[in-house]
Design a protein around this motif. Structure first.
Motif, short mmCIF file in Angstrom:
data_model
loop_
_atom_site.label_atom_id
_atom_site.label_comp_id
_atom_site.label_asym_id
_atom_site.label_seq_id
_atom_site.Cartn_x
_atom_site.Cartn_y
_atom_site.Cartn_z
N LYS A 133 29.98 40.04 48.18
CA LYS A 133 31.42 40.26 48.40
C LYS A 133 32.22 39.04 47.92
CE LYS A 133 34.72 41.15 52.09
NZ LYS A 133 34.91 41.25 53.53
N GLU A 134 31.75 37.84 48.26
CA GLU A 134 32.44 36.63 47.83
C GLU A 134 32.32 36.43 46.32
OE1 GLU A 134 30.96 33.55 50.37
OE2 GLU A 134 32.13 34.28 52.07
N LEU A 135 31.18 36.78 45.75
CA LEU A 135 31.01 36.71 44.30
C LEU A 135 32.01 37.63 43.59
CD1 LEU A 135 27.16 36.59 43.65
CD2 LEU A 135 28.85 34.89 42.97
N LYS A 136 32.23 38.79 44.15
CA LYS A 136 33.18 39.73 43.54
C LYS A 136 34.58 39.13 43.50
CE LYS A 136 30.76 44.02 44.60
NZ LYS A 136 30.72 45.25 45.40
N ILE A 137 34.98 38.46 44.58
CA ILE A 137 36.30 37.82 44.62
C ILE A 137 36.41 36.75 43.54
CG2 ILE A 137 37.84 36.36 46.01
CD1 ILE A 137 36.69 37.87 48.49
N VAL A 138 35.39 35.89 43.46
CA VAL A 138 35.39 34.82 42.46
C VAL A 138 35.39 35.41 41.05
CG1 VAL A 138 34.04 32.92 41.49
CG2 VAL A 138 34.34 33.11 43.96
N PHE A 139 34.57 36.43 40.84
CA PHE A 139 34.46 37.02 39.51
C PHE A 139 35.76 37.71 39.08
CE2 PHE A 139 29.53 37.44 39.41
CZ PHE A 139 29.44 36.06 39.36
N VAL A 140 36.47 38.31 40.02
CA VAL A 140 37.76 38.93 39.67
C VAL A 140 38.74 37.84 39.23
CG1 VAL A 140 39.79 40.06 40.66
CG2 VAL A 140 37.51 41.02 41.04
N LEU A 141 38.75 36.71 39.96
CA LEU A 141 39.65 35.61 39.57
C LEU A 141 39.26 35.04 38.21
CD1 LEU A 141 40.05 33.81 43.01
CD2 LEU A 141 41.81 35.04 41.73
N ILE A 142 37.96 34.89 37.96
CA ILE A 142 37.51 34.40 36.66
C ILE A 142 37.91 35.37 35.56
CG2 ILE A 142 35.46 33.93 35.24
CD1 ILE A 142 34.14 32.79 37.78
N ALA A 143 37.74 36.66 35.82
CA ALA A 143 38.11 37.66 34.82
C ALA A 143 39.61 37.61 34.53
CB ALA A 143 37.70 39.05 35.29
N VAL A 144 40.42 37.46 35.56
CA VAL A 144 41.87 37.38 35.36
C VAL A 144 42.22 36.16 34.50
CG1 VAL A 144 44.07 36.94 36.54
CG2 VAL A 144 42.50 38.67 37.42
N PHE A 145 41.61 35.02 34.79
CA PHE A 145 41.85 33.83 33.99
C PHE A 145 41.37 34.00 32.56
CE2 PHE A 145 42.03 31.38 38.07
CZ PHE A 145 43.33 30.92 37.90
N SER A 146 40.28 34.72 32.37
CA SER A 146 39.75 34.89 31.00
C SER A 146 40.65 35.80 30.17
CB SER A 146 38.32 35.41 31.03
OG SER A 146 38.26 36.69 31.57
N PHE A 147 41.36 36.73 30.81
CA PHE A 147 42.29 37.57 30.06
C PHE A 147 43.47 36.76 29.54
CE2 PHE A 147 40.25 41.31 32.01
CZ PHE A 147 40.18 42.12 30.89
N LYS A 148 43.72 35.60 30.14
CA LYS A 148 44.79 34.72 29.65
C LYS A 148 44.45 34.20 28.25
CE LYS A 148 47.58 30.84 31.20
NZ LYS A 148 47.47 29.82 30.21
N THR A 149 43.15 34.03 27.98
CA THR A 149 42.71 33.56 26.67
C THR A 149 42.97 34.62 25.61
OG1 THR A 149 41.01 32.24 27.74
CG2 THR A 149 40.76 32.65 25.39
N SER A 150 42.39 35.79 25.82
CA SER A 150 42.63 36.91 24.91
C SER A 150 42.08 38.17 25.57
CB SER A 150 41.97 36.70 23.54
OG SER A 150 40.58 36.92 23.60
N LEU A 151 42.51 39.30 25.06
CA LEU A 151 42.06 40.57 25.61
C LEU A 151 40.56 40.76 25.40
CD1 LEU A 151 43.07 43.10 27.04
CD2 LEU A 151 43.51 44.11 24.82
N LEU A 152 40.07 40.41 24.22
CA LEU A 152 38.64 40.57 23.92
C LEU A 152 37.79 39.66 24.80
CD1 LEU A 152 36.40 41.81 22.23
CD2 LEU A 152 36.75 39.99 20.56
N VAL A 153 38.20 38.40 24.92
CA VAL A 153 37.44 37.47 25.78
C VAL A 153 37.46 37.95 27.22
CG1 VAL A 153 37.41 35.11 26.70
CG2 VAL A 153 37.78 35.48 24.26
N GLY A 154 38.61 38.39 27.70
CA GLY A 154 38.70 38.91 29.06
C GLY A 154 37.80 40.10 29.28
#
Length: 182
Positions: A133-154
């Motif tokens: 459950k905690e990993l999911k929270i962290v991974f969602v935040l990481i995914a959101v930050f990665s979309f800032k780089t580009s759509l493909l990277v996200g």
């Protein structure tokens, strides 16, 4: 069995180091977020004075507006328009408040990372349902930050993190079955 115990001990030692680093970084990000948010608020409160001083400094030659590659270009034109239009305080406050929000989100992510590694350190196995459950929270935040780089990277980062979550879910299931047979 000692091989498994040594691996668990290694995970616990590594988790202690990561927990310490995560806590230090979390405090740093909280402090940086507070400074950025305070600077953004100050830019709003003292915006008129800031804009007046910037216009005065450019008109009297104390501030030169020029890009890295010279005085011509979009960067110089935009900066001049923003300063002459007396909107620099809005730009600065927007940047500072956005930076404060990003740093605060990073602090939240580090908080959950610290909790994950604290649980790794205290448990006999990294495959616990609460950890997923905690990993999911962290991974969602990481995914959101990665979309800032580009759509493909996200998209690629999100896909990879989803695969890791599925592996941890399966590991939790295997751990539960193992615990039931003992």
């Amino acid at each position: 069995m000692s091989g498994v115990n040594s691996k668990i001990e290694r995970i616990q030692k590594t988790s202690k180091v990561v927990l310490t680093v995560a806590n230090i970084m979390k405090v740093f990000f909280i402090a940086a977020a507070a400074v950025c948010i305070a600077a953004g608020i100050a830019a709003v409160v003292f915006g008129e004075e800031m804009n007046d001083r910037l216009v005065w400094a450019t008109e009297n030659g104390f501030l030169r507006i020029g890009g890295i590659y010279g005085d011509d270009g979009l960067e110089s034109d935009l900066t001049a328009a923003v300063i002459q239009g007396r909107h620099m305080s809005e730009v600065v406050s927007g940047y500072m408040l956005a930076a404060g929000g990003m740093l605060a989100a990073m602090a939240v992510m580090l908080h959950f990372i610290g909790r994950i590694f604290r649980d790794f350190r205290e448990s006999y196995s990294p495959f616990q349902p609460g950890l997923v459950k905690e990993l999911k929270i962290v991974f969602v935040l990481i995914a959101v930050f990665s979309f800032k780089t580009s759509l493909l990277v996200g998209f690629l980062v999100s896909l990879a993190l989803w695969c890791v979550i599925q592996i941890f879910d399966y590991g939790c299931e295997l751990q539960r079955e193992s615990d039931e047979t003992l």
